[in-house]
Design an enzyme around this catalytic site. Structure first.
Site, PDB file in Angstrom:
ATOM      1  N   CYS A 138      -3.382  -2.847   1.664  1.00 32.42           N
ATOM      2  CA  CYS A 138      -2.141  -2.192   2.058  1.00 32.42           C
ATOM      3  C   CYS A 138      -1.126  -3.289   2.341  1.00 32.42           C
ATOM      4  O   CYS A 138      -1.483  -4.328   2.896  1.00 32.42           O
ATOM      5  CB  CYS A 138      -2.410  -1.374   3.327  1.00 32.42           C
ATOM      6  SG  CYS A 138      -0.950  -0.627   4.071  1.00 32.42           S
ATOM      7  N   LEU A 139       0.117  -3.070   1.976  1.00 31.65           N
ATOM      8  CA  LEU A 139       1.127  -4.100   2.205  1.00 31.65           C
ATOM      9  C   LEU A 139       1.324  -4.393   3.696  1.00 31.65           C
ATOM     10  O   LEU A 139       1.818  -5.446   4.065  1.00 31.65           O
ATOM     11  CB  LEU A 139       2.461  -3.716   1.547  1.00 31.65           C
ATOM     12  CG  LEU A 139       2.460  -3.721   0.007  1.00 31.65           C
ATOM     13  CD1 LEU A 139       3.818  -3.288  -0.531  1.00 31.65           C
ATOM     14  CD2 LEU A 139       2.086  -5.088  -0.559  1.00 31.65           C
ATOM     15  N   HIS A 166      -3.302   7.282  -0.291  1.00 36.11           N
ATOM     16  CA  HIS A 166      -3.007   6.171   0.618  1.00 36.11           C
ATOM     17  C   HIS A 166      -1.581   6.296   1.190  1.00 36.11           C
ATOM     18  O   HIS A 166      -1.385   6.232   2.400  1.00 36.11           O
ATOM     19  CB  HIS A 166      -3.180   4.848  -0.135  1.00 36.11           C
ATOM     20  CG  HIS A 166      -2.888   3.632   0.681  1.00 36.11           C
ATOM     21  ND1 HIS A 166      -3.833   2.669   0.951  1.00 36.11           N
ATOM     22  CD2 HIS A 166      -1.750   3.217   1.289  1.00 36.11           C
ATOM     23  CE1 HIS A 166      -3.283   1.732   1.704  1.00 36.11           C
ATOM     24  NE2 HIS A 166      -2.020   2.036   1.918  1.00 36.11           N
ATOM     25  N   GLU A 167      -0.615   6.511   0.313  1.00 37.77           N
ATOM     26  CA  GLU A 167       0.784   6.580   0.766  1.00 37.77           C
ATOM     27  C   GLU A 167       1.040   7.839   1.580  1.00 37.77           C
ATOM     28  O   GLU A 167       1.758   7.816   2.578  1.00 37.77           O
ATOM     29  CB  GLU A 167       1.746   6.507  -0.425  1.00 37.77           C
ATOM     30  CG  GLU A 167       1.654   5.226  -1.244  1.00 37.77           C
ATOM     31  CD  GLU A 167       1.682   3.953  -0.411  1.00 37.77           C
ATOM     32  OE1 GLU A 167       2.354   3.921   0.634  1.00 37.77           O
ATOM     33  OE2 GLU A 167       1.004   2.987  -0.792  1.00 37.77           O
ATOM     34  N   GLY A 185       2.442   0.760  -4.084  1.00 43.47           N
ATOM     35  CA  GLY A 185       2.998   1.874  -3.321  1.00 43.47           C
ATOM     36  C   GLY A 185       3.571   1.380  -2.008  1.00 43.47           C
ATOM     37  O   GLY A 185       3.155   0.337  -1.496  1.00 43.47           O
ATOM     38  N   GLN A 233       6.529   2.203   6.632  1.00 44.54           N
ATOM     39  CA  GLN A 233       6.169   0.778   6.529  1.00 44.54           C
ATOM     40  C   GLN A 233       7.389  -0.142   6.610  1.00 44.54           C
ATOM     41  O   GLN A 233       7.246  -1.347   6.773  1.00 44.54           O
ATOM     42  CB  GLN A 233       5.422   0.503   5.221  1.00 44.54           C
ATOM     43  CG  GLN A 233       4.014   1.095   5.208  1.00 44.54           C
ATOM     44  CD  GLN A 233       3.322   0.797   3.902  1.00 44.54           C
ATOM     45  OE1 GLN A 233       3.525   1.488   2.910  1.00 44.54           O
ATOM     46  NE2 GLN A 233       2.519  -0.250   3.876  1.00 44.54           N
ATOM     47  N   HIS A 250       0.221   7.527   5.195  1.00 48.78           N
ATOM     48  CA  HIS A 250       1.197   6.792   6.013  1.00 48.78           C
ATOM     49  C   HIS A 250       2.177   7.752   6.696  1.00 48.78           C
ATOM     50  O   HIS A 250       2.641   7.489   7.804  1.00 48.78           O
ATOM     51  CB  HIS A 250       2.005   5.810   5.142  1.00 48.78           C
ATOM     52  CG  HIS A 250       1.332   4.480   4.940  1.00 48.78           C
ATOM     53  ND1 HIS A 250       1.027   3.645   5.981  1.00 48.78           N
ATOM     54  CD2 HIS A 250       0.927   3.840   3.813  1.00 48.78           C
ATOM     55  CE1 HIS A 250       0.462   2.533   5.500  1.00 48.78           C
ATOM     56  NE2 HIS A 250       0.375   2.627   4.182  1.00 48.78           N
TER      57      HIS A 250
HETATM   58 ZN    ZN Z   1      -0.431   1.211   2.936  1.00 41.84          ZN
END
Ligand code: ZN
Length: 206
Positions: free
Chosen positions: A93-94, A137-138, A46, A51, A141
Site C-alpha cells: 500500500c502506498l 483494497h481501495e 491505486g 490517503q 480505505h
Molecule cells: Zn492502500
C-alpha cells in the site's frame, strides 16, 4: 495538477470512515487528477482520497502495464455489489512504503460507482486479477480499513512492518475471515504449484 503528500500508516486519518461526495464540483475533478498524478509518481496501482488526507468516498486505479499507455479509472461513491470466491493476495500500500504481506481477498468483485462526469458505471473483475484485488483494497480505505487488517499471518505481517519502521498490526482491527481462509487453504491444497509460484515471486521481491 499537483503531487500530494501520501499519509503513512500510524496516522489516525487513515482509520476514519469517509463521507459521500455530494457534488462533482471543480474541486472534486481537481482532486481526481491530483490523486492520479500522485499515484503515478509513486508507481502505485491505486490511491484513495483518505490517503492524501481528504475524507471523501473516492479513489483511482490504473492496473495497466506501466510501460504501455495509461488507463485510469476514477471511482466516486463506489459500492461493491457482489463478491465471490477467495484468493491469497500478496499486497502492499502506498501508505506502507515497501511493506508487503499476504492477505485474504475475494477473487471476483462487481462494483458500481460514478465517473468524473457523475455518470454511473458498473465494473466486474474476476479470477483474483490485480483489478479485483485493487478494487477491494481501495474500497477498504473509504471505510478506514487497511490491507493488514486482512493479513493471513499477523506474525509475518508484524515482522515486515517492523522491518520498515511501521507500527504493528492493530489486533482489534483484524477482520474475522474464517470462511475466506478456509476457501484459500482448500484451493492451496489442491494447487501446490500455485503456492510454490507465489513463494518464489515473494522471494524475488525481498
Ligand atoms: Zn492502500
Amino acid at each position: 495538477m499537483s503531487i500530494l503528500k501520501i499519509i503513512e500508516y500510524g496516522n489516525p486519518v487513515l482509520r476514519e470512515p469517509c463521507k459521500e461526495v455530494s457534488k462533482i464540483s471543480k474541486k472534486i475533478k481537481t482532486l481526481a487528477m491530483d490523486l492520479l498524478d500522485t499515484m503515478y509518481k509513486a508507481n502505485g496501482v491505486g490511491l484513495a482520497a483518505p490517503q492524501v488526507g481528504v475524507n471523501l468516498r473516492m479513489f483511482v486505479i490504473d492496473v495497466s502495464d506501466p510501460k504501455g499507455p495509461i488507463n485510469p479509472t476514477i471511482f466516486i461513491n463506489p459500492k461493491i455489489i457482489k463478491k465471490t470466491g477467495a484468493i491469497n493476495s500478496y499486497e502492499g500500500c502506498l501508505s506502507f512504503p515497501q511493506a508487503y504481506t499476504n492477505v485474504r481477498r475475494y477473487s471476483n468483485v462487481t462494483i458500481k460507482a460514478l465517473d468524473i462526469h457523475g455518470r454511473p458505471f458498473v465494473m466486474e473483475a474476476k479470477n483474483g486479477e490485480l483489478l479485483a484485488r485493487a478494487i477491494q483494497h481501495e474500497y477498504d480505505h473509504l471505510d478506514g480499513k487497511l490491507f493488514i487488517d486482512h493479513c493471513r499471518n499477523r506474525f509475518e505481517a508484524n515482522q515486515v512492518l517492523q522491518k520498515y519502521n511501521l507500527p504493528p498490526v492493530e489486533e482489534d482491527r483484524l477482520i474475522d475471515e474464517e470462511f475466506l481462509e478456509d476457501e484459500i487453504v482448500k484451493y492451496e491444497l489442491e494447487h501446490p504449484e500455485v503456492v510454490e509460484q507465489q513463494r518464489k515471486e515473494q522471494e524475488t521481491d525481498e
